[in-house]
Design an enzyme around this catalytic site. Structure first.
Site, short mmCIF file in Angstrom:
data_model
loop_
_atom_site.label_atom_id
_atom_site.label_comp_id
_atom_site.label_asym_id
_atom_site.label_seq_id
_atom_site.Cartn_x
_atom_site.Cartn_y
_atom_site.Cartn_z
N LYS A 159 6.85 18.00 2.20
CA LYS A 159 5.98 17.86 1.02
C LYS A 159 4.94 18.99 1.01
O LYS A 159 4.34 19.29 2.04
CB LYS A 159 5.26 16.50 1.04
CG LYS A 159 6.19 15.31 0.78
CD LYS A 159 5.42 14.01 0.75
CE LYS A 159 6.34 12.80 0.76
NZ LYS A 159 6.90 12.43 -0.52
N HIS A 199 6.50 9.19 9.39
CA HIS A 199 5.61 9.76 8.37
C HIS A 199 4.13 9.65 8.78
O HIS A 199 3.38 10.62 8.73
CB HIS A 199 5.79 9.04 7.02
CG HIS A 199 7.21 8.99 6.53
ND1 HIS A 199 8.12 9.98 6.81
CD2 HIS A 199 7.86 8.09 5.76
CE1 HIS A 199 9.28 9.67 6.24
NE2 HIS A 199 9.15 8.53 5.60
#
Ligand code: BG6
Length: 478
Positions: free
Chosen positions: A192, A250
């Protein structure tokens, strides 16, 4: 944008997986459309059922039409992509069936067979990874095989193993067949833009880093919240649970990015050295210290979801107060919270600074009313806000919190790649910066295993759908 990758064959195990349908095929198609794939490439999808190439292409088409209707508008581009997409039916556990795959790889595309570059992608449940790797080796498709002339790499989807022991076993098996610099343990969060920007924000600006420590920072809060449930992934969730699905990878990667020391340089290994060191410094949760440190929850109605046991004790929410036992962060709480079916979909990191020593201005009730914060919003908005106090207009000297905000959308005209676009290209190019190294994956599992073990006898607390988790979560903030 990286240079065009070498000509190669991409082999995707888990051809029928949700991930392949929603992320891998659409991303590969778009990369092809934008001219980012090599001049010569083939994609071989490997699944259990027996289908012809054409039948499989039709299935990919149908899913693409549902998930990405835009992608099926350019018929010529799609036809050219499908002409390079093939399917082989293999029972992953039967080594004799891998010969068909070998044949398709080596004989299917003459030009590519000559290049010998193979990128394997395991989009399969973690328990299948070792057997697939062993069978690749048996079929002569491993990277350490004497016949390997070009490069051979392997991307392994998360979860990588299902605990420390299975991750270690998988590391051993893969390590026998591929060198570590050819193993790409993927965590799509690292692809990301806003996650990659954490390090840029910290290490390209002189004003933040001197304050980035226990002397100035009171707390760090990391939230990964989703306002939807497990969707149709009941079977997966029953196996995984939120700790393994979101926190092990994550959340801990976000924590590592925000808390790591500056690397010696910006090479993949230097960055990953620092992340590994940081993960190693996280204070383990034990049965003795778990109280007030970990709260697990399960949303109301979870047990009625498809493929979920009616008495399931799987967690869909976790809030954990981590401590990083190193010189920089000793005793600063890192509040990590993640969950399904919460009030909002948002991923953010909030760094709250200590209050000034004296409160000169109103309102009097809290000297921390305007505590400075840096708010790194990862998604859905891609912003960084800095909160500070400003004088409210008027006679009195009263402070109000105000924000300075940077927004990717308004500051840049370039459109970033999505994580799967970027990480597929990185793997083809051999850049491991945004993939998890063997040591980090093991440190992360050790942290999660300890929490799971300590929480073993405590069933998760129930919480209403679209709330912020169980009421007991307040305990960890006290
Ligand atoms: C996946 C998890 O890794 O990440 C899912 O398995 C989760 O449970 C997803 O929903 C979140 O990713 P993103 O990029 O959509 O926020």
């Amino acid at each position: 944008m990286p240079l065009k990758p070498d000509n190669c064959t991409i082999i995707i195990f888990g051809a029928h997986s949700d991930l392949a349908a929603r992320k891998l095929f659409p991303s590969l198609y778009e990369l092809a459309l934008w001219g980012n794939l090599p001049d010569e490439y083939r994609i071989i999808a490997v699944g259990r059922s027996s289908l012809s190439h054409e039948e499989f292409r039709q299935k990919v088409y149908e899913k693409m039409a549902v998930f990405f209707p835009k992608n099926v508008q350019d018929e010529a581009a799609l036809a050219s992509f499908f002409a390079r997409l093939f399917y082989v039916g293999v029972d992953f556990t039967r080594k004799e069936e891998y010969h068909a795959l070998y044949k398709e790889i080596m004989e299917g595309g003459a030009a590519l067979a000559a290049s010998h570059n193979l990128l394997f992608y395991l989009a399969t449940p973690p328990a299948l990874a070792p057997v697939i790797v062993r069978n690749l080796d048996h079929a002569g498709l491993g990277e350490k095989d004497a016949s390997c002339a070009g490069w051979r790499k392997i991307i392994v989807e998360k979860p990588y193993g299902s605990n420390l022991q299975t991750a270690r076993e998988l590391n051993t098996v893969i390590g026998e067949v591929f060198h570590e610099d050819r193993i790409f343990r993927i965590d799509h969060y690292l692809g990301k833009e806003t996650v990659q920007n954490i390090m840029v924000f910290r290490f390209s600006n002189g004003i933040f880093e001197p304050l980035w420590n226990r002397n100035n920072i009171a707390t760090v809060a990391i939230t990964i919240a989703e306002d939807f449930g497990i969707r149709d992934r009941g079977a997966f969730y029953e196996e995984a649970g939120l700790l393994r699905d979101i926190i092990q990878n994550h959340a801990l990667q976000l924590l590592a990015s925000v808390a790591m020391e500056p690397p010696v340089d910006f090479s993949a290994d230097s960055v990953r050295d620092e992340k590994a060191k940081l993960l190693r410094s996280i204070r383990p949760v034990t049965p003795g210290n778990i109280g007030g440190v970990v709260v697990l929850g399960q949303y109301e109605g979870y047990r009625a979801e498809k493929n979920v046991a009616p008495d399931s004790t799987v967690e869909t929410f976790a809030a954990i107060k981590f401590f990083v036992d190193n010189w920089r962060w000793k005793d600063v709480p890192f509040f990590v919270k993640a969950g399904k079916n919460l009030a909002e979909t948002v991923t953010e990191i909030v760094i709250t600074f200590k209050c000034p020593p004296q409160n000169y201005f109103g309102p009097a009730e809290s000297c921390c009313y305007t505590a400075n914060q840096v708010i790194l919003r990862i998604q859905p908005e891609e912003t960084i806000a800095i909160k500070f106090g400003a004088k409210r207009p008027g006679e009195a000297l009263i402070t109000d919190p105000v924000f300075m905000k940077f927004d990717y959308k308004t500051s840049f005209s370039e459109v970033g790649l999505t994580p799967y676009h970027r990480l597929l290209l990185d793997a083809m190019a051999g850049d491991q910066m945004n993939f998890i190294r063997q040591d980090s994956v093991e440190y992360s599992w050790a942290i999660i295993d300890a929490i799971r073990e300590a929480a073993r006898t405590k069933p998760p607390a129930s919480y209403p759908v679209h709330s912020w988790g169980p009421e007991s979560v307040q305990a960890i903030y006290s």
